[in-house]
Design a protein around this motif. Structure first.
Motif, PDB file in Angstrom:
ATOM      1  N   ALA A  41       0.823  -1.216   0.000  1.00  0.00           N
ATOM      2  CA  ALA A  41       0.000   0.000   0.000  1.00  0.00           C
ATOM      3  C   ALA A  41       0.855   1.263   0.000  1.00  0.00           C
ATOM      4  N   GLY A  42       2.167   1.108   0.088  1.00  0.00           N
ATOM      5  CA  GLY A  42       3.045   2.274   0.154  1.00  0.00           C
ATOM      6  C   GLY A  42       3.107   2.890   1.536  1.00  0.00           C
ATOM      7  N   ALA A  43       2.648   2.152   2.540  1.00  0.00           N
ATOM      8  CA  ALA A  43       2.675   2.645   3.922  1.00  0.00           C
ATOM      9  C   ALA A  43       4.040   2.335   4.541  1.00  0.00           C
ATOM     10  N   PRO A  44       4.587   3.246   5.320  1.00  0.00           N
ATOM     11  CA  PRO A  44       5.888   3.003   5.938  1.00  0.00           C
ATOM     12  C   PRO A  44       5.839   1.893   6.988  1.00  0.00           C
ATOM     13  N   VAL A  45       6.922   1.127   7.046  1.00  0.00           N
ATOM     14  CA  VAL A  45       7.093   0.052   8.026  1.00  0.00           C
ATOM     15  C   VAL A  45       8.285   0.427   8.896  1.00  0.00           C
ATOM     16  N   LEU A  46       8.080   0.437  10.205  1.00  0.00           N
ATOM     17  CA  LEU A  46       9.129   0.815  11.152  1.00  0.00           C
ATOM     18  C   LEU A  46       9.331  -0.288  12.173  1.00  0.00           C
ATOM     19  N   PHE A  47      10.564  -0.789  12.258  1.00  0.00           N
ATOM     20  CA  PHE A  47      10.948  -1.752  13.285  1.00  0.00           C
ATOM     21  C   PHE A  47      11.536  -0.972  14.452  1.00  0.00           C
ATOM     22  N   ILE A  48      10.961  -1.158  15.624  1.00  0.00           N
ATOM     23  CA  ILE A  48      11.429  -0.479  16.830  1.00  0.00           C
ATOM     24  C   ILE A  48      12.132  -1.522  17.698  1.00  0.00           C
ATOM     25  N   GLN A  49      13.368  -1.201  18.104  1.00  0.00           N
ATOM     26  CA  GLN A  49      14.169  -2.139  18.873  1.00  0.00           C
ATOM     27  C   GLN A  49      14.557  -1.540  20.220  1.00  0.00           C
ATOM     28  N   HIS A  50      14.206  -2.279  21.269  1.00  0.00           N
ATOM     29  CA  HIS A  50      14.563  -1.865  22.619  1.00  0.00           C
ATOM     30  C   HIS A  50      16.036  -2.194  22.862  1.00  0.00           C
ATOM     31  N   GLU A  51      16.688  -1.341  23.622  1.00  0.00           N
ATOM     32  CA  GLU A  51      18.085  -1.616  23.955  1.00  0.00           C
ATOM     33  C   GLU A  51      18.397  -1.197  25.375  1.00  0.00           C
ATOM     34  N   SER A  52      19.432  -1.830  25.915  1.00  0.00           N
ATOM     35  CA  SER A  52      19.942  -1.495  27.239  1.00  0.00           C
ATOM     36  C   SER A  52      21.449  -1.293  27.129  1.00  0.00           C
ATOM     37  N   ALA A  73      12.490  -5.557   4.459  1.00  0.00           N
ATOM     38  CA  ALA A  73      12.600  -5.220   3.039  1.00  0.00           C
ATOM     39  C   ALA A  73      13.313  -3.888   2.892  1.00  0.00           C
ATOM     40  N   PRO A  74      13.926  -3.663   1.723  1.00  0.00           N
ATOM     41  CA  PRO A  74      14.518  -2.346   1.473  1.00  0.00           C
ATOM     42  C   PRO A  74      13.443  -1.269   1.652  1.00  0.00           C
ATOM     43  N   GLY A  75      13.826  -0.178   2.244  1.00  0.00           N
ATOM     44  CA  GLY A  75      12.871   0.900   2.498  1.00  0.00           C
ATOM     45  C   GLY A  75      12.275   0.866   3.889  1.00  0.00           C
ATOM     46  N   ASP A  76      12.377  -0.269   4.592  1.00  0.00           N
ATOM     47  CA  ASP A  76      11.907  -0.320   5.967  1.00  0.00           C
ATOM     48  C   ASP A  76      12.804   0.581   6.816  1.00  0.00           C
ATOM     49  N   GLN A 174      -8.279  -7.770   9.260  1.00  0.00           N
ATOM     50  CA  GLN A 174      -9.209  -6.651   9.088  1.00  0.00           C
ATOM     51  C   GLN A 174      -8.517  -5.294   9.060  1.00  0.00           C
ATOM     52  N   ILE A 175      -7.205  -5.268   9.159  1.00  0.00           N
ATOM     53  CA  ILE A 175      -6.482  -4.004   9.198  1.00  0.00           C
ATOM     54  C   ILE A 175      -6.251  -3.479   7.779  1.00  0.00           C
ATOM     55  N   VAL A 176      -6.527  -2.199   7.613  1.00  0.00           N
ATOM     56  CA  VAL A 176      -6.394  -1.540   6.313  1.00  0.00           C
ATOM     57  C   VAL A 176      -5.285  -0.504   6.390  1.00  0.00           C
ATOM     58  N   PHE A 177      -4.428  -0.480   5.379  1.00  0.00           N
ATOM     59  CA  PHE A 177      -3.362   0.510   5.285  1.00  0.00           C
ATOM     60  C   PHE A 177      -3.726   1.538   4.224  1.00  0.00           C
TER      61      PHE A 177
END
Length: 182
Positions: A41-52, A73-76, A174-177
């Motif tokens: 859908a061209g919606a941005p995908v963001l991986f959030i990583q916790h760190e200590s 994927a490229p662009g994430d 049921q989630i729509v982007f």
């Protein structure tokens, strides 16, 4: 209006352990389905990583890496955080604003900590939230099973109406982007 997918803390030290979080493989498969649909859908995908600073979630350690089977994927995009609230002391708000994001889909780990805190903060900042009801998880706790914790949050987070923007918990299917603004 555009939608972004935030994938919270699906990391090796939290998923590739024994015991694994509730439905770990199924949750990762659902997240992969969500991210593929978001990208389509061209919606941005963001991986959030916790760190200590040290230990199993130390920055760039084996445990800090994304969990096995999680598709990228490229662009994430990727964001590091140090608290359960993905907005606190991070560039998340700026990242969303730069992309014209108006609402969020949230999934990941741990339901009662980082998913909950980020959902509440997002709504407080004015973002409508779609909580992927079957794509967030946790481990069993002494006071409640992971299944009970997920059910509780799927039922109670949508009841938080005082922030203004809606929080809805719905199955991944049921989630729509909505594509990003051009």
């Amino acid at each position: 209006m555009s939608t972004a997918l935030l994938i919270i803390d699906v990391q090796a030290a939290l998923f590739d352990v024994s015991p694994r979080p509730e439905e770990a493989e199924a949750v990762i498969a659902r997240i992969n389905s969500l991210s593929a649909r978001a990208r389509s859908a061209g919606a941005p995908v963001l991986f959030i990583q916790h760190e200590s600073l040290a230990g199993r979630l130390a920055y760039q350690s084996a445990g800090w890496q994304l969990a096995e089977g999680l598709q990228q994927a490229p662009g994430d995009a990727y964001l590091r955080k140090t608290t359960p609230d993905s907005f606190l002391r991070t560039a998340l708000q700026d990242w969303l604003t730069e992309r014209g994001v108006r609402d969020l889909v949230l999934c990941g780990y741990a339901t009662e900590y980082c998913v909950d805190s980020t959902t509440r903060r997002a709504a407080a900042l004015g973002y409508p939230v779609q909580l992927a009801a079957d794509a967030h998880t946790t481990h069993d706790k002494a006071h409640a099973s992971a299944v009970q914790i997920r059910q509780h949050h799927n039922a109670t987070l949508p009841d938080l109406t005082s922030f203004g923007p809606p929080i809805v918990a719905r199955p991944c299917a049921q989630i729509v982007f909505t594509p990003g603004a051009s």
